[in-house]
Motif scaffolding. Sequence first.
Motif, PDB file in Angstrom:
ATOM      1  N   ILE A  28       0.855  -1.208   0.000  1.00 54.69           N
ATOM      2  CA  ILE A  28       0.000   0.000   0.000  1.00 54.69           C
ATOM      3  C   ILE A  28       0.880   1.244   0.000  1.00 54.69           C
ATOM      4  O   ILE A  28       1.855   1.331   0.757  1.00 54.69           O
ATOM      5  N   ILE A  29       0.487   2.190  -0.850  1.00 56.08           N
ATOM      6  CA  ILE A  29       1.184   3.486  -0.907  1.00 56.08           C
ATOM      7  C   ILE A  29       0.250   4.567  -0.379  1.00 56.08           C
ATOM      8  O   ILE A  29      -0.936   4.582  -0.730  1.00 56.08           O
ATOM      9  N   ASP A  30       0.786   5.472   0.417  1.00 58.22           N
ATOM     10  CA  ASP A  30      -0.018   6.647   0.800  1.00 58.22           C
ATOM     11  C   ASP A  30       0.904   7.852   0.987  1.00 58.22           C
ATOM     12  O   ASP A  30       2.011   7.719   1.499  1.00 58.22           O
ATOM     13  N   ARG A  31       0.411   9.017   0.616  1.00 56.42           N
ATOM     14  CA  ARG A  31       1.247  10.219   0.710  1.00 56.42           C
ATOM     15  C   ARG A  31       1.392  10.730   2.140  1.00 56.42           C
ATOM     16  O   ARG A  31       2.272  11.532   2.439  1.00 56.42           O
ATOM     17  N   GLN A  32       0.519  10.293   3.028  1.00 53.15           N
ATOM     18  CA  GLN A  32       0.544  10.784   4.415  1.00 53.15           C
ATOM     19  C   GLN A  32       1.542   9.964   5.252  1.00 53.15           C
ATOM     20  O   GLN A  32       1.876   8.847   4.887  1.00 53.15           O
ATOM     21  N   PRO A  33       1.965  10.513   6.389  1.00 50.27           N
ATOM     22  CA  PRO A  33       2.904   9.752   7.238  1.00 50.27           C
ATOM     23  C   PRO A  33       2.261   8.575   7.970  1.00 50.27           C
ATOM     24  O   PRO A  33       2.954   7.695   8.454  1.00 50.27           O
ATOM     25  N   GLU A  34       0.923   8.574   8.056  1.00 53.91           N
ATOM     26  CA  GLU A  34       0.218   7.513   8.792  1.00 53.91           C
ATOM     27  C   GLU A  34      -1.045   7.132   8.024  1.00 53.91           C
ATOM     28  O   GLU A  34      -1.520   7.900   7.192  1.00 53.91           O
ATOM     29  N   PRO A  35      -1.676   5.978   8.391  1.00 56.12           N
ATOM     30  CA  PRO A  35      -2.942   5.618   7.747  1.00 56.12           C
ATOM     31  C   PRO A  35      -4.074   6.552   8.191  1.00 56.12           C
ATOM     32  O   PRO A  35      -3.987   7.183   9.258  1.00 56.12           O
ATOM     33  N   ALA A  36      -5.127   6.602   7.388  1.00 59.12           N
ATOM     34  CA  ALA A  36      -6.369   7.308   7.738  1.00 59.12           C
ATOM     35  C   ALA A  36      -6.129   8.734   8.226  1.00 59.12           C
ATOM     36  O   ALA A  36      -6.648   9.155   9.253  1.00 59.12           O
ATOM     37  N   MET A  37      -5.319   9.484   7.497  1.00 54.23           N
ATOM     38  CA  MET A  37      -5.045  10.874   7.882  1.00 54.23           C
ATOM     39  C   MET A  37      -5.934  11.862   7.119  1.00 54.23           C
ATOM     40  O   MET A  37      -5.916  13.050   7.389  1.00 54.23           O
ATOM     41  N   GLU A  38      -6.671  11.359   6.107  1.00 59.30           N
ATOM     42  CA  GLU A  38      -7.502  12.306   5.339  1.00 59.30           C
ATOM     43  C   GLU A  38      -8.981  12.078   5.672  1.00 59.30           C
ATOM     44  O   GLU A  38      -9.358  12.193   6.825  1.00 59.30           O
ATOM     45  N   THR A  39      -9.822  11.665   4.729  1.00 63.45           N
ATOM     46  CA  THR A  39     -11.271  11.632   5.026  1.00 63.45           C
ATOM     47  C   THR A  39     -11.620  10.659   6.147  1.00 63.45           C
ATOM     48  O   THR A  39     -12.596  10.860   6.871  1.00 63.45           O
ATOM     49  N   SER A  40     -10.842   9.589   6.284  1.00 63.38           N
ATOM     50  CA  SER A  40     -11.167   8.593   7.320  1.00 63.38           C
ATOM     51  C   SER A  40     -10.747   9.050   8.719  1.00 63.38           C
ATOM     52  O   SER A  40     -10.889   8.300   9.683  1.00 63.38           O
ATOM     53  N   PHE A  41     -10.218  10.252   8.831  1.00 63.12           N
ATOM     54  CA  PHE A  41      -9.669  10.713  10.121  1.00 63.12           C
ATOM     55  C   PHE A  41     -10.747  11.178  11.095  1.00 63.12           C
ATOM     56  O   PHE A  41     -10.822  10.701  12.223  1.00 63.12           O
ATOM     57  N   GLY A  42     -11.568  12.121  10.674  1.00 65.87           N
ATOM     58  CA  GLY A  42     -12.458  12.775  11.657  1.00 65.87           C
ATOM     59  C   GLY A  42     -13.916  12.687  11.289  1.00 65.87           C
ATOM     60  O   GLY A  42     -14.685  13.599  11.597  1.00 65.87           O
ATOM     61  N   ASN A  43     -14.321  11.615  10.615  1.00 64.01           N
ATOM     62  CA  ASN A  43     -15.731  11.544  10.187  1.00 64.01           C
ATOM     63  C   ASN A  43     -16.656  11.262  11.370  1.00 64.01           C
ATOM     64  O   ASN A  43     -16.212  11.051  12.490  1.00 64.01           O
ATOM     65  N   ALA A  44     -17.966  11.238  11.080  1.00 64.21           N
ATOM     66  CA  ALA A  44     -18.940  11.149  12.174  1.00 64.21           C
ATOM     67  C   ALA A  44     -18.973   9.773  12.822  1.00 64.21           C
ATOM     68  O   ALA A  44     -19.496   9.618  13.932  1.00 64.21           O
ATOM     69  N   GLY A  45     -18.469   8.774  12.130  1.00 70.36           N
ATOM     70  CA  GLY A  45     -18.368   7.446  12.754  1.00 70.36           C
ATOM     71  C   GLY A  45     -19.654   6.640  12.749  1.00 70.36           C
ATOM     72  O   GLY A  45     -19.733   5.589  13.381  1.00 70.36           O
ATOM     73  N   LEU A  46     -20.672   7.110  12.023  1.00 65.21           N
ATOM     74  CA  LEU A  46     -21.940   6.372  12.014  1.00 65.21           C
ATOM     75  C   LEU A  46     -21.889   5.240  10.989  1.00 65.21           C
ATOM     76  O   LEU A  46     -21.465   5.451   9.850  1.00 65.21           O
ATOM     77  N   ILE A  47     -22.315   4.068  11.411  1.00 60.34           N
ATOM     78  CA  ILE A  47     -22.463   2.933  10.485  1.00 60.34           C
ATOM     79  C   ILE A  47     -23.964   2.796  10.318  1.00 60.34           C
ATOM     80  O   ILE A  47     -24.661   2.289  11.197  1.00 60.34           O
ATOM     81  N   ALA A  48     -24.471   3.322   9.195  1.00 60.87           N
ATOM     82  CA  ALA A  48     -25.892   3.652   9.178  1.00 60.87           C
ATOM     83  C   ALA A  48     -26.632   3.206   7.915  1.00 60.87           C
ATOM     84  O   ALA A  48     -27.094   4.043   7.133  1.00 60.87           O
ATOM     85  N   PRO A  49     -26.814   1.895   7.727  1.00 63.35           N
ATOM     86  CA  PRO A  49     -27.692   1.468   6.619  1.00 63.35           C
ATOM     87  C   PRO A  49     -29.091   2.067   6.779  1.00 63.35           C
ATOM     88  O   PRO A  49     -29.771   2.317   5.784  1.00 63.35           O
ATOM     89  N   GLY A  50     -29.503   2.327   8.010  1.00 62.56           N
ATOM     90  CA  GLY A  50     -30.828   2.903   8.267  1.00 62.56           C
ATOM     91  C   GLY A  50     -30.911   4.384   7.923  1.00 62.56           C
ATOM     92  O   GLY A  50     -31.943   5.024   8.125  1.00 62.56           O
ATOM     93  N   HIS A  51     -29.810   4.937   7.415  1.00 61.59           N
ATOM     94  CA  HIS A  51     -29.824   6.346   7.022  1.00 61.59           C
ATOM     95  C   HIS A  51     -29.086   6.501   5.688  1.00 61.59           C
ATOM     96  O   HIS A  51     -28.394   7.492   5.455  1.00 61.59           O
ATOM     97  N   MET A 214       0.066  -9.869   8.695  1.00 64.42           N
ATOM     98  CA  MET A 214      -0.292 -10.819   7.621  1.00 64.42           C
ATOM     99  C   MET A 214       0.649 -10.676   6.417  1.00 64.42           C
ATOM    100  O   MET A 214       0.474 -11.348   5.408  1.00 64.42           O
ATOM    101  N   GLY A 215       1.592  -9.735   6.505  1.00 63.75           N
ATOM    102  CA  GLY A 215       2.614  -9.630   5.451  1.00 63.75           C
ATOM    103  C   GLY A 215       2.524  -8.408   4.558  1.00 63.75           C
ATOM    104  O   GLY A 215       3.342  -8.262   3.642  1.00 63.75           O
ATOM    105  N   ALA A 216       1.547  -7.521   4.798  1.00 62.93           N
ATOM    106  CA  ALA A 216       1.424  -6.343   3.917  1.00 62.93           C
ATOM    107  C   ALA A 216       2.597  -5.388   4.114  1.00 62.93           C
ATOM    108  O   ALA A 216       3.125  -5.250   5.223  1.00 62.93           O
ATOM    109  N   LYS A 217       2.979  -4.722   3.012  1.00 66.65           N
ATOM    110  CA  LYS A 217       4.051  -3.708   3.100  1.00 66.65           C
ATOM    111  C   LYS A 217       3.426  -2.332   2.879  1.00 66.65           C
ATOM    112  O   LYS A 217       2.755  -2.099   1.874  1.00 66.65           O
ATOM    113  N   PHE A 218       3.635  -1.440   3.851  1.00 66.86           N
ATOM    114  CA  PHE A 218       3.087  -0.086   3.743  1.00 66.86           C
ATOM    115  C   PHE A 218       4.208   0.898   3.392  1.00 66.86           C
ATOM    116  O   PHE A 218       5.291   0.838   3.974  1.00 66.86           O
ATOM    117  N   HIS A 219       3.934   1.798   2.461  1.00 65.72           N
ATOM    118  CA  HIS A 219       4.896   2.841   2.079  1.00 65.72           C
ATOM    119  C   HIS A 219       4.218   4.184   2.314  1.00 65.72           C
ATOM    120  O   HIS A 219       3.399   4.622   1.487  1.00 65.72           O
TER     121      HIS A 219
END
Length: 416
Positions: A28-51, A214-219
């Motif tokens: 996996i390649i990502d431009r950020q220094p860590e995972p989930a630094m962009e849209t996945s960072f501060g979202n509302a966190g709702l898991i909402a099939p009902g919405h 599990m063996g994934a390589k992160f860049h």
Amino acid sequence: MHILILGAGVIGVTTAYELLKKGHEVSIIDRQPEPAMETSFGNAGLIAPGHSYAWTTPKLPGNLFKSIYQKKRAFRFKFQWDPAMWYWGIKFIRQCTIKNMTENTLRKHKLSSYSQVCFHQLVEETNIKYHENKKGLIYFFRSEESFFEGKQKLTMLKPMMSNLQILSRDELLQKEPALLESQSNIFGGIYCSSDESGSCRDFTLSLVDICRKMGAKFHFNTNVQSIKNDNQFVNRIEADKGSFQADQYVLACAAFSPIIAKMVGDYLPIYPVKGYSITVPIINHEKVPLHSGIDEDNMLAFSLMGDYLRFTSVAEISGYDTRHKPSDFKEIIDIAKSLFPSVCDFSRVEYWAGLRPMTPNGAPIFGKGRMDNLFFNTGHGHLGWTMCSGSAKITASLIEGQKPELDLEGMTLATT
Ligand SMILES: Cc1cc2nc3c(=O)[nH]c(=O)nc-3n(C[C@H](O)[C@H](O)[C@H](O)COP(=O)(O)OP(=O)(O)OC[C@H]3O[C@@H](n4cnc5c(N)ncnc54)[C@H](O)[C@@H]3O)c2cc1C
């Protein structure tokens, strides 16, 4: 097979997990220094099939137009010259019919529900903790008119979700006593016992650790700059940290996916819709809401994140700029304070803004475009956390040449 994933948000990382489970070699390649630094960072966190309602309602064009002169609207548009925005915007507005709204809602609901089942399976396999709250979500309304509209909208989902429950004001306050403190009008609500919430970022960080084992390589700190390809295949990815080669590639760069897809001649109809969130420490645990949920009239979601409450709002079509200043959050803070006056310490607010990767019909894009070895898993809009695990499974099936468990009508380049 060696598979290279572009993007280490919740979508890229869940895809990595599914592919690793199937025995593939994953990088996996990502431009950020860590995972989930962009849209996945501060979202509302709702898991909402009902919405999982479509945003493109017949009322939306009028509301966007009004937002040009009424700046405080939660759904708003800021005029710009970006041709990509206008091209996408026309497609988006064309979806605002009753027929499209219904079809788009049902499609999103189908993927969200499927994804929730896959998500539970993943959590059971990995035992990941992510500040999960499984008490159900509450959606509440401030006036008779908005409550009536909410109940009308509900008729789209009700045939598939028998557990969507309409609550009078008294029933709502009984279910969620924290709202008794509220200094605002509350008229009634809807409760969905199977919707839930949790921290998308914490989940993604833990899943990265598991993928590594599990063996994934992160860049990380690795910015994709160009793609070397012929007429049929991607040959390699050129990044600022060197070249990356694999058998198959997955594009999971959210609102930035169209920029990368364009390098091989594909047009992805995805445009950013900016949202804002505040995360505030809880100081009075006795008054904390039991449920996460949405104040529908204000488009304000609130969510429990361990010792913090998060509030998110605003859908702003204003390009790729994620900058923000404290004054942008004034309305969110005012509403949050009036809802739960004694719960949080509002002198210690963490501010954030992110870009929802929206497609015109609100569903993500799967499958391939011009390249035989470049798969899209991108464009999850306001429901990427809800849709992550199902989307990962669909992508893994497509890469292996198998039929996904879900019909992908309206979710591929050929069918959107
Ligand atoms: C305010 C707000 C509230 C939300 N609330 C909810 C909610 O309650 N429930 C829900 O289900 N969803 C919600 N969402 C939507 C959800 O957050 C997104 O759909 C989801 O995070 C998208 O995940 P992603 O992995 O596609 O994107 P991202 O997390 O943005 O990951 C994409 C990655 O690609 C990388 N990248 C981009 N370009 C390049 C490049 N050139 N080179 C290398 N790397 C690159 C980025 O660094 C990034 O890490 C919300 C979104 C917002 C903004």
